[in-house]
Design a protein around this motif. Structure first.
Motif, short mmCIF file in Angstrom:
data_model
loop_
_atom_site.label_atom_id
_atom_site.label_comp_id
_atom_site.label_asym_id
_atom_site.label_seq_id
_atom_site.Cartn_x
_atom_site.Cartn_y
_atom_site.Cartn_z
N THR A 169 0.80 -1.22 0.00
CA THR A 169 0.00 0.00 0.00
C THR A 169 0.84 1.27 0.00
O THR A 169 0.31 2.36 -0.21
N GLY A 170 2.14 1.14 0.27
CA GLY A 170 2.97 2.33 0.39
C GLY A 170 2.89 2.97 1.76
O GLY A 170 3.50 4.01 2.01
N ILE A 171 2.15 2.35 2.68
CA ILE A 171 2.03 2.87 4.05
C ILE A 171 3.15 2.29 4.89
O ILE A 171 3.29 1.07 5.00
N LEU A 172 3.96 3.16 5.48
CA LEU A 172 5.11 2.71 6.27
C LEU A 172 4.73 2.45 7.72
O LEU A 172 5.33 1.61 8.39
N GLY A 173 3.76 3.19 8.20
CA GLY A 173 3.31 3.04 9.57
C GLY A 173 2.11 3.94 9.79
O GLY A 173 1.73 4.70 8.91
N TYR A 174 1.51 3.85 10.96
CA TYR A 174 0.40 4.75 11.27
C TYR A 174 0.18 4.79 12.78
O TYR A 174 0.58 3.87 13.50
N TYR A 175 -0.41 5.87 13.23
CA TYR A 175 -0.74 6.01 14.65
C TYR A 175 -2.20 5.63 14.85
O TYR A 175 -3.08 6.09 14.13
N ASN A 176 -2.45 4.77 15.83
CA ASN A 176 -3.81 4.36 16.12
C ASN A 176 -4.35 5.19 17.28
O ASN A 176 -3.94 4.99 18.43
N PRO A 177 -5.24 6.14 17.02
CA PRO A 177 -5.72 7.03 18.09
C PRO A 177 -6.63 6.34 19.10
O PRO A 177 -6.88 6.88 20.17
N PHE A 178 -7.12 5.14 18.76
CA PHE A 178 -8.01 4.43 19.67
C PHE A 178 -7.26 3.66 20.75
O PHE A 178 -7.83 3.32 21.79
N THR A 179 -5.98 3.37 20.50
CA THR A 179 -5.18 2.61 21.47
C THR A 179 -3.85 3.28 21.79
O THR A 179 -3.10 2.78 22.62
N ALA A 180 -3.56 4.41 21.15
CA ALA A 180 -2.31 5.16 21.35
C ALA A 180 -1.07 4.34 20.99
O ALA A 180 0.00 4.53 21.55
N GLU A 181 -1.22 3.41 20.05
CA GLU A 181 -0.10 2.60 19.59
C GLU A 181 0.49 3.20 18.32
O GLU A 181 -0.24 3.67 17.44
N MET A 264 25.59 3.90 0.48
CA MET A 264 24.28 4.52 0.28
C MET A 264 23.64 4.06 -1.02
O MET A 264 22.41 3.88 -1.09
N LYS A 265 24.45 3.85 -2.03
CA LYS A 265 23.91 3.35 -3.31
C LYS A 265 23.30 1.97 -3.13
O LYS A 265 22.26 1.66 -3.73
N ARG A 266 23.93 1.15 -2.30
CA ARG A 266 23.36 -0.18 -2.04
C ARG A 266 22.04 -0.06 -1.28
O ARG A 266 21.09 -0.80 -1.55
N ASP A 267 21.97 0.87 -0.34
CA ASP A 267 20.72 1.09 0.40
C ASP A 267 19.62 1.59 -0.53
O ASP A 267 18.47 1.15 -0.43
N ARG A 268 19.98 2.50 -1.42
CA ARG A 268 19.00 3.03 -2.36
C ARG A 268 18.49 1.93 -3.29
O ARG A 268 17.29 1.84 -3.58
N LEU A 269 19.40 1.09 -3.75
CA LEU A 269 19.01 -0.01 -4.62
C LEU A 269 18.08 -0.97 -3.88
O LEU A 269 17.10 -1.48 -4.45
N ASN A 270 18.36 -1.20 -2.61
CA ASN A 270 17.51 -2.08 -1.80
C ASN A 270 16.11 -1.49 -1.63
O ASN A 270 15.11 -2.21 -1.68
N GLU A 271 16.03 -0.17 -1.44
CA GLU A 271 14.74 0.50 -1.33
C GLU A 271 13.96 0.38 -2.63
O GLU A 271 12.75 0.09 -2.63
N ARG A 272 14.64 0.63 -3.74
CA ARG A 272 13.98 0.56 -5.04
C ARG A 272 13.49 -0.86 -5.34
O ARG A 272 12.42 -1.06 -5.92
N LYS A 273 14.27 -1.84 -4.91
CA LYS A 273 13.87 -3.24 -5.08
C LYS A 273 12.62 -3.53 -4.27
O LYS A 273 11.68 -4.19 -4.76
N PHE A 274 12.59 -3.05 -3.03
CA PHE A 274 11.42 -3.25 -2.16
C PHE A 274 10.17 -2.63 -2.79
O PHE A 274 9.11 -3.24 -2.82
N ILE A 275 10.32 -1.41 -3.29
CA ILE A 275 9.18 -0.72 -3.91
C ILE A 275 8.71 -1.46 -5.15
O ILE A 275 7.51 -1.66 -5.36
N ALA A 276 9.66 -1.88 -5.98
CA ALA A 276 9.31 -2.57 -7.23
C ALA A 276 8.58 -3.88 -6.95
O ALA A 276 7.66 -4.26 -7.68
#
Length: 321
Positions: A169-181, A264-276
């Motif tokens: 979904t492209g969502i990395l995280g979220y705050y749950n206001p009902f449980t403060a988690e 950093m290039k390896r990290d960027r490549l890893n991010e792009r792989k995850f997204i793809a």
């Protein structure tokens, strides 16, 4: 009126963290699952003539109760005084953004050398709990002219039960206001995760606007003594700056990317792989609905970085003679 809801937020957050933080899994996600099951059950009953009216009435009652609780626990915080009103006015020029991008490029390169790698040479987190504790500690050091919100020593970070789905979904995280988690996707690349935790902890402090949570997350992480948190924060800041520059000077951005360290290039490549690997209709759908949600709460869309950059530039201008 808004200050009343800020006090209510602090009260309910404290109570909810006492009640729910010790639970080893995401109670908020479980509540959403149960709510979903209830709504599906009531929707099915809509197709039966005998129960149609009663089911529709119950659906409206449930949705109104959830919406009301959401608004008093969280929604009203979108009307707080914006952080930008607490920072000096300054012109956010292309030259200033370029200078900051080069600054955070060098910082990222230096900090990247201090973190651990996996067998593929990609940044890997050594101790996630230590990062979480560092975030809680750094909350206490936030500038008082920006915020006087109460920090907490309670660790309410929870890996989401929807981690695999969130990856699509492209969502990395979220705050749950009902449980403060503070929920996070545990499957994220390590370069994403520490700043995501910092961002969600900013929501736990009571900063509802997404780009303000980014800025508070930046303040939490950028001066941290934990190199994993600091690198993730510096790297996020660098990427945000480059995203704000690319339409004005694509050549500069390409040069900056070429000047990434090999690590950093390896990290960027890893991010792009995850997204793809997680692209698809679900990603497009949630991106669209998230944009609608942000705009309905008087915020910029998810792909817009300008407000965070405005806050960053104004803040940095205070320390440049």
């Amino acid at each position: 009126m808004v200050s009343l809801f800020e006090k209510l937020f602090e009260f309910q957050k404290r109570i909810h963290q006492i009640l729910f933080s010790w639970i080893p899994f995401s109670l908020g996600d479980l509540l959403y699952i149960l709510l979903g099951i209830l709504l599906i059950y009531l929707i099915i009953k809509l197709f039966r003539k005998k129960t149609r009216s009663n089911s529709l009435f119950k659906i409206l009652i449930v949705l109104n109760i959830v919406y009301f609780i959401y608004q008093i626990f969280w929604g009203m915080l979108y009307f707080q005084t914006p952080i930008i009103a607490k920072l000096p006015k300054t012109e956010v020029t292309l030259e200033v953004r370029k200078a900051l991008a080069l600054e955070y490029l060098e910082k990222s390169k230096a900090t990247r050398k201090l973190v651990n790698e996996d067998k593929n040479g990609v940044f890997v987190i050594k101790d996630l709990h230590a990062i979480q504790q560092e975030i809680l500690n750094q909350q206490k050091t936030l500038p008082t002219f920006i915020t006087q919100k109460k920090s907490s020593d309670t660790n309410s970070f929870k890996p989401s039960l929807f981690g695999k789905t969130m990856s699509f979904t492209g969502i990395l995280g979220y705050y749950n206001p009902f449980t403060a988690e503070a929920q996070f996707n545990a499957e994220l690349p390590s370069s994403y995760l520490p700043f995501t935790l910092s961002h969600e902890s900013s929501h736990q402090l009571g900063f509802a606007r997404e780009q303000e949570a980014n800025f508070i997350g930046y303040l939490i992480g950028v001066h941290s003594k934990n190199p994993e948190l600091r690198y993730s924060t510096e790297y996020f800041t660098l990427k945000s700056l480059l995203n704000s520059i690319v339409e004005d000077d694509e050549k500069f951005v390409k040069t900056a990317l070429g000047n990434y360290s090999e690590e950093m290039k390896r990290d960027r490549l890893n991010e792009r792989k995850f997204i793809a690997e997680h692209q698809g209709y679900l990603n497009d759908f949630f991106g669209f609905t998230n944009n609608l949600f942000l705009k309905s709460n008087q915020q910029e869309g998810a792909i817009t970085y300008s407000y965070f950059i405005d806050l960053l530039v104004r803040y940095k201008s205070m320390y440049i003679k």
